[in-house]
Design a protein around this motif. Structure first.
Motif, PDB file in Angstrom:
ATOM      1  N   ALA A  55       0.753  -1.158  -0.091  1.00 30.24           N
ATOM      2  CA  ALA A  55      -0.009   0.012   0.044  1.00 30.24           C
ATOM      3  C   ALA A  55       0.879   1.186  -0.063  1.00 30.24           C
ATOM      4  CB  ALA A  55      -0.830   0.029   1.382  1.00 30.24           C
ATOM      5  N   PHE A  56       1.893   1.327  -0.936  1.00 30.76           N
ATOM      6  CA  PHE A  56       2.780   2.433  -0.738  1.00 30.76           C
ATOM      7  C   PHE A  56       2.127   3.613  -1.277  1.00 30.76           C
ATOM      8  CE2 PHE A  56       6.198  -0.889  -2.024  1.00 30.76           C
ATOM      9  CZ  PHE A  56       6.097  -1.538  -0.634  1.00 30.76           C
ATOM     10  N   ASP A  57       1.502   3.796  -2.237  1.00 31.86           N
ATOM     11  CA  ASP A  57       0.661   4.993  -2.592  1.00 31.86           C
ATOM     12  C   ASP A  57      -0.243   5.511  -1.415  1.00 31.86           C
ATOM     13  OD1 ASP A  57       1.918   4.868  -5.056  1.00 31.86           O
ATOM     14  OD2 ASP A  57       0.355   4.295  -6.156  1.00 31.86           O
ATOM     15  N   HIS A  58      -1.010   4.782  -0.826  1.00 34.49           N
ATOM     16  CA  HIS A  58      -1.625   5.059   0.303  1.00 34.49           C
ATOM     17  C   HIS A  58      -0.896   5.528   1.434  1.00 34.49           C
ATOM     18  CE1 HIS A  58      -4.307   4.497   4.173  1.00 34.49           C
ATOM     19  NE2 HIS A  58      -3.200   4.073   4.466  1.00 34.49           N
ATOM     20  N   ALA A  59       0.167   4.875   1.659  1.00 30.80           N
ATOM     21  CA  ALA A  59       1.283   5.382   2.752  1.00 30.80           C
ATOM     22  C   ALA A  59       1.641   6.779   2.688  1.00 30.80           C
ATOM     23  CB  ALA A  59       2.167   4.329   3.008  1.00 30.80           C
ATOM     24  N   ARG A  60       2.061   7.157   1.467  1.00 26.34           N
ATOM     25  CA  ARG A  60       2.290   8.316   0.875  1.00 26.34           C
ATOM     26  C   ARG A  60       1.327   9.597   1.087  1.00 26.34           C
ATOM     27  NH1 ARG A  60       5.595   5.090  -3.722  1.00 26.34           N
ATOM     28  NH2 ARG A  60       7.631   5.215  -2.949  1.00 26.34           N
ATOM     29  N   LYS A  61       0.240   9.072   0.847  1.00 21.10           N
ATOM     30  CA  LYS A  61      -0.793  10.105   0.905  1.00 21.10           C
ATOM     31  C   LYS A  61      -1.353  10.279   2.385  1.00 21.10           C
ATOM     32  CE  LYS A  61      -2.834   9.062  -3.765  1.00 21.10           C
ATOM     33  NZ  LYS A  61      -3.742   8.170  -4.491  1.00 21.10           N
ATOM     34  N   ALA A  62      -1.168   9.132   2.969  1.00 18.34           N
ATOM     35  CA  ALA A  62      -1.756   9.189   4.349  1.00 18.34           C
ATOM     36  C   ALA A  62      -0.815  10.059   5.211  1.00 18.34           C
ATOM     37  CB  ALA A  62      -1.675   7.823   4.955  1.00 18.34           C
ATOM     38  N   LEU A  63       0.441  10.104   4.880  1.00 25.65           N
ATOM     39  CA  LEU A  63       1.472  10.959   5.399  1.00 25.65           C
ATOM     40  C   LEU A  63       0.743  12.552   5.958  1.00 25.65           C
ATOM     41  CD1 LEU A  63       4.888   9.791   4.361  1.00 25.65           C
ATOM     42  CD2 LEU A  63       4.157   9.865   6.788  1.00 25.65           C
ATOM     43  N   ASP A  64      -0.103  12.745   4.661  1.00 30.34           N
ATOM     44  CA  ASP A  64      -0.367  14.224   4.810  1.00 30.34           C
ATOM     45  C   ASP A  64      -1.525  14.488   5.949  1.00 30.34           C
ATOM     46  OD1 ASP A  64       1.078  14.731   2.188  1.00 30.34           O
ATOM     47  OD2 ASP A  64      -0.742  14.479   1.132  1.00 30.34           O
ATOM     48  N   ALA A  65      -1.964  13.377   6.294  1.00 31.39           N
ATOM     49  CA  ALA A  65      -2.979  13.603   7.510  1.00 31.39           C
ATOM     50  C   ALA A  65      -2.491  13.238   8.594  1.00 31.39           C
ATOM     51  CB  ALA A  65      -4.121  12.692   7.307  1.00 31.39           C
ATOM     52  N   VAL A  66      -1.307  12.997   8.857  1.00 29.38           N
ATOM     53  CA  VAL A  66      -0.642  12.477   9.971  1.00 29.38           C
ATOM     54  C   VAL A  66      -0.568  13.795  11.116  1.00 29.38           C
ATOM     55  CG1 VAL A  66       1.455  11.546  11.292  1.00 29.38           C
ATOM     56  CG2 VAL A  66       0.393  10.359   9.308  1.00 29.38           C
ATOM     57  N   ASP A  67      -0.937  13.550  12.183  1.00 27.93           N
ATOM     58  CA  ASP A  67      -0.686  14.712  13.428  1.00 27.93           C
ATOM     59  C   ASP A  67       0.849  14.300  13.835  1.00 27.93           C
ATOM     60  OD1 ASP A  67      -0.122  16.151  15.300  1.00 27.93           O
ATOM     61  OD2 ASP A  67      -2.033  15.446  16.659  1.00 27.93           O
ATOM     62  N   MET A  68       1.734  15.304  13.452  1.00 27.62           N
ATOM     63  CA  MET A  68       3.243  15.003  13.460  1.00 27.62           C
ATOM     64  C   MET A  68       3.597  15.345  15.058  1.00 27.62           C
ATOM     65  SD  MET A  68       4.084  14.299  10.635  1.00 27.62           S
ATOM     66  CE  MET A  68       5.640  13.902  10.893  1.00 27.62           C
ATOM     67  N   SER A  69       2.495  15.633  15.917  1.00 22.03           N
ATOM     68  CA  SER A  69       2.717  15.432  17.354  1.00 22.03           C
ATOM     69  C   SER A  69       2.301  14.325  17.948  1.00 22.03           C
ATOM     70  CB  SER A  69       2.004  16.784  18.112  1.00 22.03           C
ATOM     71  OG  SER A  69       0.523  16.585  17.796  1.00 22.03           O
ATOM     72  N   ALA A  70       1.757  13.221  17.166  1.00 24.64           N
ATOM     73  CA  ALA A  70       1.541  11.963  17.606  1.00 24.64           C
ATOM     74  C   ALA A  70       2.666  11.404  17.941  1.00 24.64           C
ATOM     75  CB  ALA A  70       0.613  11.299  16.768  1.00 24.64           C
ATOM     76  N   PRO A  71       2.591  10.337  18.919  1.00 23.19           N
ATOM     77  CA  PRO A  71       3.748   9.652  19.708  1.00 23.19           C
ATOM     78  C   PRO A  71       4.485   8.787  18.672  1.00 23.19           C
ATOM     79  CG  PRO A  71       1.842   8.526  20.200  1.00 23.19           C
ATOM     80  CD  PRO A  71       1.358   9.771  19.693  1.00 23.19           C
TER      81      PRO A  71
END
Length: 470
Positions: A55-71
């Motif tokens: 799911a490499f394409d999914h992972a790259r797109k999902a990074l945009d929604a990641v809260d970078m303050s999450a652990p």
């Protein structure tokens, strides 16, 4: 600068906590961990077949929604092929579900996303998790990175292989009779099954799964495994205090139907000596449980799992021969179910209740039980292939899986730690188990053992050595 192969493998030498710190401290960009995992999967997975879906394409797109303050912001993870995740295949590595796509997001997977973890794919497994070797007809065999002629265990087969080989630092796994701890032992990683009812729901309601099954993340370090377990705990379960005294550890080499071979028994005795060295009280003790009744209980429940599947897919595809949809082992389980009587089912439930009572009473005097994970070293690939004659495969499977089902039946926690190796250099885990609710005590002991006999620098030979550390 572009990410190099050496960079990717240098990152892999760090556990999930250390990888997350790289992003948090600005040592690497937010997408670096995912890109490094993709490089590693592309290099090693063709040799091991641990990843059933990329799911490499999914992972790259999902990074945009990641809260970078999450652990664990940006840390890559694999999901088991049976887990429901919206938009991902949910095949359980079965031909009957080869086109199925997940639509549900259960609390377990929602919590993974909230923690900042990024799914880069799904891991391989035996069909519906019904065997202890990932050799599904849909996907082909998954191989042990320490010795590709041997099984990696199961049913969380690809998860253990991917973590052991450094493809990802975390991989989701589930355990209904040992499916976390068995491959963790075979592949040399940490595999923890929590107390019954302690982790968030990961799938739809099912009478037997809800009794037996438990989900977590496989990891290489105890601190990663501990974080994952606590992150996925149900609300209201607090971290418990540890006893301020040496633990009382009982060493029991007997399984539900037999005992370990000499090589495995020697490794467990070495682990027992290590426990003494770090200050605990250790004694050889046989747990007073009705092993035959508990073994018969798993014999009774397992065929129902296969029978449910045959019923379901026969109804969904009445014009298709069931052998074109499900593997011979699954069909054989359904046929075995036909011979189970109501009296056997009653004895099964009684054995579970009496087993719970006996184990709870034993843990009034003993904090922890140390035992083997399996009777022997990892078996050759093919020994648990789903196409073997049913009676022979039944005997092989349950002789091998002789220790771990106890804890699923009675609901107690246990963890496989990578403390031993065979003379041929294949991992052998040591199984530590406790009373229901003693999860944090087991984690404390696991951390002590990791500090006393570290395994962080122990890698399969096929894993590339980076030119320099990141």
């Amino acid at each position: 600068m572009p990410l190099t192969r050496s960079d990717a493998w240098a990152i892999a030498r760090n556990d999930a906590h250390a990888q997350a710190a790289m992003v948090r401290d600005g040592d690497v960009a937010g997408d670096t961990l995912v890109e490094a995992a993709i490089l590693r999967i592309e290099e090693l997975d063709p040799k091991l077949n641990a990843v059933s879906y990329r799911a490499f394409d999914h992972a790259r797109k999902a990074l945009d929604a990641v809260d970078m303050s999450a652990p664990m912001a940006g840390v890559p993870i694999l999901l088991k092929a049976s887990l429901a995740y919206p938009g991902f295949p949910q095949t359980s590595c079965s031909r009957a579900k080869k086109d199925a796509v997940g639509t549900s997001a259960y609390p377990f997977t929602r919590r993974l996303d909230m923690a900042g973890l990024v799914s880069v794919g799904m891991s391989a497994m035996p069909e519906f998790g019904l065997l202890c070797s990932g050799e599904a007809l849909l996907t082909g065999p998954t191989l042990n990175p320490w010795d590709i002629t041997r099984t990696a265990g199961g049913s969380s087969t690809g998860a253990a292989v991917a973590v052991a080989a450094g493809m990802v630092p975390f991989a989701h796994a589930s355990d209904a009779a040992g499916s976390i701890r068995l491959p963790a032992s075979n592949c040399g990683v940490v595999g923890f099954k929590a107390s019954r009812g302690w982790n968030l729901r990961a799938r739809a309601h099912h009478l037997i799964d809800d009794l037996l099954c438990n989900d977590t993340l496989m990891a290489r370090s105890v601190r990663d495994a501990a974080w994952a377990l606590r992150m996925e705990r149900r609300a209201g379960i607090e971290i418990t205090e540890h006893p301020d005294r040496p633990l009382r550890i009982a060493v029991d080499l007997d399984g539900l139907g037999g005992t370990a071979d000499d090589e495995v028994a020697d490794i467990i005795r070495q682990t027992a000596s290590l426990c003494v060295d770090i200050g605990h009280q250790v004694e050889a003790v046989t747990m007073p449980i009705d092993r035959s009744a508990l073994r018969n209980a798993i014999f009774t429940l397992w065929p129902y799992l296969g029978g449910d599947l045959v019923d379901q897919f026969s109804a969904l595809h009445p014009e298709t021969p069931i052998g074109d949809l499900l593997e011979p082992w699954t069909i054989g389980l359904a046929e075995a179910r036909e011979h189970i009587t109501p009296e056997q089912l009653e004895r099964c439930y009684t054995a579970i209740v009496e087993g719970q009572q006996a184990v709870a009473a034993f843990h009034q005097d003993w904090d922890v039980v140390l035992s083997p994970v399996t009777r022997s070293a990892p078996l050759p690939v093919g020994a648990m292939a789903p196409t073997r004659a049913f009676a022979d495969l039944w005997q092989t499977l349950f002789d091998y899986v002789d220790y771990t089902p106890l804890h699923n039946l009675v609901g107690t926690p246990s963890v496989s730690l990578p403390l031993g190796m065979t003379q041929e250099g294949v991992p052998i885990g040591s199984l530590f188990s406790g009373a229901h609710g003693s999860d944090d005590l087991l984690l404390m002991l696991a951390a002590q053992l990791e500090a006393a006999a570290p395994w962080a620098d122990r890698w399969p030979a096929m894993v590339p050595m980076p030119v320099e550390a990141v």
